[in-house]
Design a protein around this motif. Structure first.
Motif, PDB file in Angstrom:
ATOM      1  N   VAL A  18       0.833  -1.203   0.000  1.00 35.56           N
ATOM      2  CA  VAL A  18       0.000   0.000   0.000  1.00 35.56           C
ATOM      3  C   VAL A  18       0.870   1.257   0.000  1.00 35.56           C
ATOM      4  CG1 VAL A  18      -1.697   1.336   1.290  1.00 35.56           C
ATOM      5  CG2 VAL A  18      -1.981  -1.134   1.049  1.00 35.56           C
ATOM      6  N   SER A  19       1.874   1.289   0.845  1.00 30.02           N
ATOM      7  CA  SER A  19       2.768   2.450   0.895  1.00 30.02           C
ATOM      8  C   SER A  19       3.468   2.658  -0.445  1.00 30.02           C
ATOM      9  CB  SER A  19       3.810   2.270   1.996  1.00 30.02           C
ATOM     10  OG  SER A  19       3.201   2.230   3.266  1.00 30.02           O
ATOM     11  N   LEU A  20       3.881   1.548  -1.064  1.00 28.55           N
ATOM     12  CA  LEU A  20       4.556   1.644  -2.362  1.00 28.55           C
ATOM     13  C   LEU A  20       3.621   2.221  -3.420  1.00 28.55           C
ATOM     14  CD1 LEU A  20       4.879  -0.058  -5.296  1.00 28.55           C
ATOM     15  CD2 LEU A  20       6.797   1.215  -4.359  1.00 28.55           C
ATOM     16  N   LEU A  21       2.405   1.713  -3.498  1.00 27.00           N
ATOM     17  CA  LEU A  21       1.472   2.189  -4.515  1.00 27.00           C
ATOM     18  C   LEU A  21       1.047   3.632  -4.255  1.00 27.00           C
ATOM     19  CD1 LEU A  21      -0.701  -1.003  -5.078  1.00 27.00           C
ATOM     20  CD2 LEU A  21       1.048  -0.051  -6.591  1.00 27.00           C
ATOM     21  N   ARG A  25       1.502   6.573  -7.013  1.00 31.08           N
ATOM     22  CA  ARG A  25       0.453   7.522  -7.384  1.00 31.08           C
ATOM     23  C   ARG A  25       0.913   8.964  -7.168  1.00 31.08           C
ATOM     24  NH1 ARG A  25      -2.559   5.521 -11.116  1.00 31.08           N
ATOM     25  NH2 ARG A  25      -4.417   4.372 -10.510  1.00 31.08           N
ATOM     26  N   ALA A  26       1.608   9.213  -6.073  1.00 29.13           N
ATOM     27  CA  ALA A  26       2.095  10.563  -5.807  1.00 29.13           C
ATOM     28  C   ALA A  26       3.110  10.988  -6.854  1.00 29.13           C
ATOM     29  CB  ALA A  26       2.702  10.630  -4.410  1.00 29.13           C
ATOM     30  N   ALA A  27       4.015  10.083  -7.215  1.00 32.55           N
ATOM     31  CA  ALA A  27       5.065  10.403  -8.184  1.00 32.55           C
ATOM     32  C   ALA A  27       4.489  10.631  -9.574  1.00 32.55           C
ATOM     33  CB  ALA A  27       6.105   9.289  -8.217  1.00 32.55           C
ATOM     34  N   THR A  28       3.587   9.764 -10.004  1.00 28.86           N
ATOM     35  CA  THR A  28       3.019   9.920 -11.343  1.00 28.86           C
ATOM     36  C   THR A  28       2.083  11.114 -11.417  1.00 28.86           C
ATOM     37  OG1 THR A  28       1.258   8.317 -10.792  1.00 28.86           O
ATOM     38  CG2 THR A  28       3.234   7.468 -11.883  1.00 28.86           C
ATOM     39  N   GLY A  29       1.387  11.388 -10.324  1.00 31.02           N
ATOM     40  CA  GLY A  29       0.489  12.536 -10.302  1.00 31.02           C
ATOM     41  C   GLY A  29       1.214  13.860 -10.394  1.00 31.02           C
ATOM     42  N   ALA A  30       2.483  13.855  -9.975  1.00 26.98           N
ATOM     43  CA  ALA A  30       3.272  15.089 -10.001  1.00 26.98           C
ATOM     44  C   ALA A  30       3.950  15.327 -11.342  1.00 26.98           C
ATOM     45  CB  ALA A  30       4.328  15.049  -8.893  1.00 26.98           C
ATOM     46  N   LEU A  31       3.830  14.365 -12.266  1.00 23.73           N
ATOM     47  CA  LEU A  31       4.516  14.473 -13.556  1.00 23.73           C
ATOM     48  C   LEU A  31       3.521  14.800 -14.667  1.00 23.73           C
ATOM     49  CD1 LEU A  31       6.935  11.417 -13.272  1.00 23.73           C
ATOM     50  CD2 LEU A  31       7.595  13.827 -13.309  1.00 23.73           C
ATOM     51  N   SER A  32       3.802  15.841 -15.406  1.00 25.39           N
ATOM     52  CA  SER A  32       2.943  16.231 -16.517  1.00 25.39           C
ATOM     53  C   SER A  32       3.558  15.869 -17.865  1.00 25.39           C
ATOM     54  CB  SER A  32       2.674  17.743 -16.470  1.00 25.39           C
ATOM     55  OG  SER A  32       3.898  18.468 -16.558  1.00 25.39           O
ATOM     56  N   THR A  33       4.731  15.224 -17.830  1.00 20.96           N
ATOM     57  CA  THR A  33       5.457  14.923 -19.067  1.00 20.96           C
ATOM     58  C   THR A  33       5.074  13.576 -19.670  1.00 20.96           C
ATOM     59  OG1 THR A  33       7.263  14.069 -17.706  1.00 20.96           O
ATOM     60  CG2 THR A  33       7.457  16.337 -18.485  1.00 20.96           C
ATOM     61  N   ALA A  34       4.255  12.802 -18.970  1.00 21.85           N
ATOM     62  CA  ALA A  34       3.862  11.478 -19.472  1.00 21.85           C
ATOM     63  C   ALA A  34       2.545  11.072 -18.836  1.00 21.85           C
ATOM     64  CB  ALA A  34       4.944  10.443 -19.160  1.00 21.85           C
ATOM     65  N   ASP A  58      -8.186   2.395  -6.016  1.00 24.42           N
ATOM     66  CA  ASP A  58      -7.790   3.706  -6.515  1.00 24.42           C
ATOM     67  C   ASP A  58      -6.282   3.841  -6.688  1.00 24.42           C
ATOM     68  OD1 ASP A  58      -7.844   3.458  -3.639  1.00 24.42           O
ATOM     69  OD2 ASP A  58      -7.270   5.581  -3.541  1.00 24.42           O
ATOM     70  N   LEU A  59      -5.517   2.846  -6.196  1.00 26.47           N
ATOM     71  CA  LEU A  59      -4.064   2.926  -6.245  1.00 26.47           C
ATOM     72  C   LEU A  59      -3.463   2.291  -7.498  1.00 26.47           C
ATOM     73  CD1 LEU A  59      -3.092   2.209  -2.525  1.00 26.47           C
ATOM     74  CD2 LEU A  59      -3.312   4.419  -3.688  1.00 26.47           C
ATOM     75  N   PRO A  99       9.838   5.790  -6.078  1.00 28.58           N
ATOM     76  CA  PRO A  99       9.153   6.304  -7.265  1.00 28.58           C
ATOM     77  C   PRO A  99       9.404   7.780  -7.546  1.00 28.58           C
ATOM     78  CG  PRO A  99       7.689   4.858  -6.034  1.00 28.58           C
ATOM     79  CD  PRO A  99       8.915   5.078  -5.173  1.00 28.58           C
ATOM     80  N   ARG A 100       9.915   8.529  -6.591  1.00 21.41           N
ATOM     81  CA  ARG A 100      10.263   9.920  -6.864  1.00 21.41           C
ATOM     82  C   ARG A 100      11.355  10.030  -7.923  1.00 21.41           C
ATOM     83  NH1 ARG A 100      11.043  12.162  -0.811  1.00 21.41           N
ATOM     84  NH2 ARG A 100      12.016  10.094  -0.657  1.00 21.41           N
ATOM     85  N   ASP A 101      12.033   8.914  -8.212  1.00 24.00           N
ATOM     86  CA  ASP A 101      13.055   8.910  -9.259  1.00 24.00           C
ATOM     87  C   ASP A 101      12.468   8.765 -10.664  1.00 24.00           C
ATOM     88  OD1 ASP A 101      15.429   9.278  -7.762  1.00 24.00           O
ATOM     89  OD2 ASP A 101      15.370   7.195  -7.103  1.00 24.00           O
ATOM     90  N   TYR A 102      11.145   8.606 -10.788  1.00 27.90           N
ATOM     91  CA  TYR A 102      10.544   8.479 -12.115  1.00 27.90           C
ATOM     92  C   TYR A 102      10.881   9.672 -13.003  1.00 27.90           C
ATOM     93  CZ  TYR A 102       7.485   4.670 -10.414  1.00 27.90           C
ATOM     94  OH  TYR A 102       6.984   3.505  -9.899  1.00 27.90           O
TER      95      TYR A 102
END
Length: 237
Positions: A18-21, A25-34, A58-59, A99-102
Motif C-alpha cells: 500500500v505504501s509503495l502504490l 500515485r504521488a510520483a506519477t500525479g506530479a509528472l505532466s510529461t507522461a 484507486d491505487l 518512485p520519486r526517481d521516475y
C-alpha cells in the motif's frame, strides 16, 4: 505525450504494497510529461497482499490476480500482456526503489529520445543503503559481462528500474520466467535500440530478514541467459 505502463509484481508484500502504490500515485500525479497506467500482479500471495489490493482499487489501473505463484518473471509476463503503454517501467512491490526517481528516468526519453533507460544505484545516487558485499560484486560481474557482450557502458544492469520502449521487446520473444528474465529483456531491448541512457537512482535495499528474495546463486542463470540471448541475436542477423 508518452504513455508508460508501470509493472508491479507482488508476492507476500503486505507490509509495503500500500505504501509503495501510494508513492507511485504521488510520483506519477506530479509528472505532466507522461501518462501512466499502473498494473499490479498479485503473484499467488498467501499473506494479506491480495486483500489489501482489493481494498484499494484507486491505487492502480489494473489488478491481475494469480491463483498460485508463477515467480517474478511469470508475474511480469502477465503484466506485460496487459500493458498498453509506449514504454514499460518495472517497479518492485517493496520500498527498495523510490518512485520519486521516475522524473529522472523519464527525462532522457522526453529530452533525448531515449529508448532504454536504466536507473543506476552506482553513479552518484542521492542515497544508498549499505548491504551485502557479494551482491554488489555479483552485480558488477553481471554488468561487466553484459557490457562486453553488447558493447555498452552500463554500471548497474540489474537495477529494478528499467524503462524501455515496449515495441522493442514483444512479449512472445521472452523465454525466461525467473530472475534472469530482467537480463533477457534488457539484452533484447539493447539489441534493437539506438539511444540508451542511465541515470542515478536512490536505493534502500532490504536484508533477507526484511524479505529480500534474490539469492547469490541466481547469478549463474543470469550469466547463461545473457550469453544465450546475445548468441540468438547474432544468429538472427
Amino acid at each position: 505525450m508518452k504513455r508508460i505502463s508501470i509493472i508491479v509484481p507482488a508476492h507476500n508484500e503486505a507490509e509495503t504494497i500500500v505504501s509503495l502504490l501510494q508513492a507511485v500515485r504521488a510520483a506519477t500525479g506530479a509528472l505532466s510529461t507522461a501518462m501512466f497506467e499502473v498494473i499490479v500482479i498479485d503473484d499467488g500471495s498467501t499473506d494479506a497482499t491480495r486483500s489489501l489490493l482489493l481494498a484499494a482499487p484507486d491505487l492502480y489501473d489494473h489488478l491481475i490476480v494469480l491463483d498460485h505463484q508463477h515467480g517474478k518473471g511469470g508475474a511480469v509476463l502477465k503484466g506485460l500482456q496487459r500493458a498498453t503503454g509506449d514504454f514499460v517501467l518495472f517497479q518492485d512491490a517493496d520500498l527498495e526503489y523510490d518512485p520519486r526517481d521516475y522524473a529522472a528516468l523519464i527525462e532522457p526519453v522526453i529530452e533525448h529520445g531515449a529508448q532504454v533507460v536504466i536507473g543506476s544505484r552506482l553513479i552518484a545516487p542521492r542515497m544508498t543503503r549499505v548491504f551485502y558485499f557479494w551482491h554488489k560484486m555479483g552485480n558488477r560481474l553481471i554488468t561487466l559481462a553484459f557490457n562486453l557482450l553488447n558493447n555498452t557502458t552500463f554500471t548497474d544492469i540489474y537495477s529494478c528500474y528499467l524503462l524501455y520502449q515496449r515495441s522493442l521487446v514483444p512479449v512472445e520473444s521472452i523465454r525466461t520466467h525467473s530472475w534472469e528474465q530482467h537480463g533477457e529483456i534488457l539484452s533484447i531491448a539493447v539489441g534493437k535500440a539506438k539511444v540508451l541512457y542511465e541515470v542515478p537512482v536512490s536505493y534502500r535495499g532490504r536484508s533477507y530478514a526484511e524479505g529480500k528474495k534474490i539469492r547469490p546463486s541466481d547469478i549463474f542463470r543470469v550469466f547463461y541467459v545473457l550469453v544465450l540471448t546475445r548468441l540468438r541475436r547474432v544468429l538472427d542477423q
